[in-house]
Scaffold this active site. Sequence first.
Site, mmCIF file in Angstrom:
data_model
loop_
_atom_site.group_PDB
_atom_site.id
_atom_site.type_symbol
_atom_site.label_atom_id
_atom_site.label_comp_id
_atom_site.label_asym_id
_atom_site.label_seq_id
_atom_site.Cartn_x
_atom_site.Cartn_y
_atom_site.Cartn_z
ATOM 1 N N ASP A 17 0.829 -1.217 0.000
ATOM 2 C CA ASP A 17 0.000 0.000 0.000
ATOM 3 C C ASP A 17 0.858 1.260 0.000
ATOM 4 O O ASP A 17 1.978 1.265 0.524
ATOM 5 C CB ASP A 17 -0.919 -0.023 1.239
ATOM 6 C CG ASP A 17 -2.039 0.994 1.116
ATOM 7 O OD1 ASP A 17 -2.394 1.363 -0.021
ATOM 8 O OD2 ASP A 17 -2.547 1.432 2.167
ATOM 9 N N HIS A 34 1.919 3.449 -9.186
ATOM 10 C CA HIS A 34 1.728 2.006 -9.423
ATOM 11 C C HIS A 34 2.909 1.433 -10.220
ATOM 12 O O HIS A 34 3.382 0.337 -9.951
ATOM 13 C CB HIS A 34 0.418 1.746 -10.161
ATOM 14 C CG HIS A 34 -0.805 2.075 -9.336
ATOM 15 N ND1 HIS A 34 -0.912 1.728 -8.014
ATOM 16 C CD2 HIS A 34 -1.954 2.733 -9.636
ATOM 17 C CE1 HIS A 34 -2.088 2.146 -7.546
ATOM 18 N NE2 HIS A 34 -2.729 2.761 -8.512
ATOM 19 N N LEU A 128 10.546 -20.808 -5.470
ATOM 20 C CA LEU A 128 9.676 -19.876 -4.741
ATOM 21 C C LEU A 128 8.227 -19.958 -5.228
ATOM 22 O O LEU A 128 7.955 -19.927 -6.421
ATOM 23 C CB LEU A 128 10.196 -18.444 -4.967
ATOM 24 C CG LEU A 128 9.295 -17.318 -4.439
ATOM 25 C CD1 LEU A 128 9.359 -17.222 -2.926
ATOM 26 C CD2 LEU A 128 9.702 -15.977 -5.056
HETATM 27 C C1 IPE Z 1 -5.289 -2.664 0.182
HETATM 28 O O1 IPE Z 1 -5.025 -1.341 -0.028
HETATM 29 C C2 IPE Z 1 -5.333 -3.402 -1.118
HETATM 30 C C3 IPE Z 1 -4.063 -3.553 -1.778
HETATM 31 C C4 IPE Z 1 -2.894 -3.163 -1.361
HETATM 32 C C5 IPE Z 1 -4.128 -4.250 -3.035
HETATM 33 P P1 IPE Z 1 -6.192 -0.258 -0.141
HETATM 34 O O2 IPE Z 1 -5.538 1.042 -0.372
HETATM 35 O O3 IPE Z 1 -7.197 -0.684 -1.158
HETATM 36 O O4 IPE Z 1 -6.865 -0.347 1.291
HETATM 37 P P2 IPE Z 1 -7.820 0.672 2.027
HETATM 38 O O5 IPE Z 1 -8.893 1.069 1.049
HETATM 39 O O6 IPE Z 1 -6.979 1.860 2.411
HETATM 40 O O7 IPE Z 1 -8.308 -0.063 3.232
HETATM 41 C C1 IPE Z 2 -1.864 0.263 -3.221
HETATM 42 O O1 IPE Z 2 -1.620 1.607 -3.356
HETATM 43 C C2 IPE Z 2 -1.997 -0.402 -4.556
HETATM 44 C C3 IPE Z 2 -3.351 -0.849 -4.855
HETATM 45 C C4 IPE Z 2 -4.353 -0.867 -4.065
HETATM 46 C C5 IPE Z 2 -3.561 -1.316 -6.217
HETATM 47 P P1 IPE Z 2 -2.765 2.678 -3.242
HETATM 48 O O2 IPE Z 2 -3.221 3.050 -4.622
HETATM 49 O O3 IPE Z 2 -3.854 2.223 -2.342
HETATM 50 O O4 IPE Z 2 -1.983 3.895 -2.584
HETATM 51 P P2 IPE Z 2 -2.547 4.911 -1.522
HETATM 52 O O5 IPE Z 2 -3.020 4.131 -0.349
HETATM 53 O O6 IPE Z 2 -3.646 5.669 -2.189
HETATM 54 O O7 IPE Z 2 -1.367 5.775 -1.196
HETATM 55 MG MG MG Z 3 -4.147 2.447 -0.338
#
Ligand code: IPE
Ligand code: IPE
Ligand code: MG
Length: 236
Positions: A17, A34, A128
């Site tokens: 995240d 991303h 792995l």
């Molecule tokens: C969790 O992150 C999902 C992934 C890392 C794929 P999110 O950014 O979607 O989670 P929330 O919405 O903050 O809980």
């Molecule tokens: C996690 O990064 C990746 C996915 C959920 C695909 P985020 O896109 O949730 O990044 P933040 O949380 O907004 O910084």
């Molecule tokens: Mg996020």
Amino acid sequence: MNIKKRNFPSHIAIIMDGNGRWAKKRGQPKIFGHKEGIKAVYRSLQFALFNNIKVLTLYAFSSENWRRSSIEVENLMFLFEYILKKDIFNLNKYNVKLKILGNKRKLHCTLQKQIKISELLTSKNKGLKLNIAINYGGRQDILYGIKNIINEILSGKLKMSDIKEDTFSSVLSTRFLPPVDLLIRTGGNIRISNFLLWEIAYSELYFTNIFWPDFDNNSFIAAINQFKKRKRNFGK
Ligand code: IPE
Ligand code: IPE
Ligand code: MG
């Protein structure tokens, strides 16, 4: 980069995240974060291979991430397919066994096809185990498992009294994996966001403020060193 192997976690799961905030901090669009996040995936993969970690399970897209803008979702789906196409032969060379966790039916048919090809190509590999969760939800997985069990009962293949913890583990999409030893979440939020639920009952949890694109070997080592200090009781 090498660290002592004693009390090493066998199965590490990561909630990757913080890509969006990493990009925002730089005045860039989310997709930029991303893409940078993919570099962190490669770094982690190399780290796992180099340190003989047995299983790495990465949360790439939750069943709730469909709530994001359609352009972000499309970008992410494009990236998944592109990366799989580009790198599956390399993964195969490194003896990696790839599995995609989650409900594939909602994914674009070309991505579904690429997943099938990639899983098949690496299915016999003994190195792995790399699991990537795409359109995965812990609750959905549990629900799917419960329906499976009910079906087995209704068809007479299973008796209610035979249902044990193992029976349930065996209907989840993670059935072929050992228990999660260490769950890491980057990005600073202290929550699970519907990732593995049943599977993390006795996992060690590690949260770091580092945004996923910044997660490097030192961050990985810090997480593992923290894990090694923990005393796991399992209720004893
Ligand atoms: C969790 O992150 C999902 C992934 C890392 C794929 P999110 O950014 O979607 O989670 P929330 O919405 O903050 O809980
Ligand atoms: C996690 O990064 C990746 C996915 C959920 C695909 P985020 O896109 O949730 O990044 P933040 O949380 O907004 O910084
Ligand atoms: Mg996020």
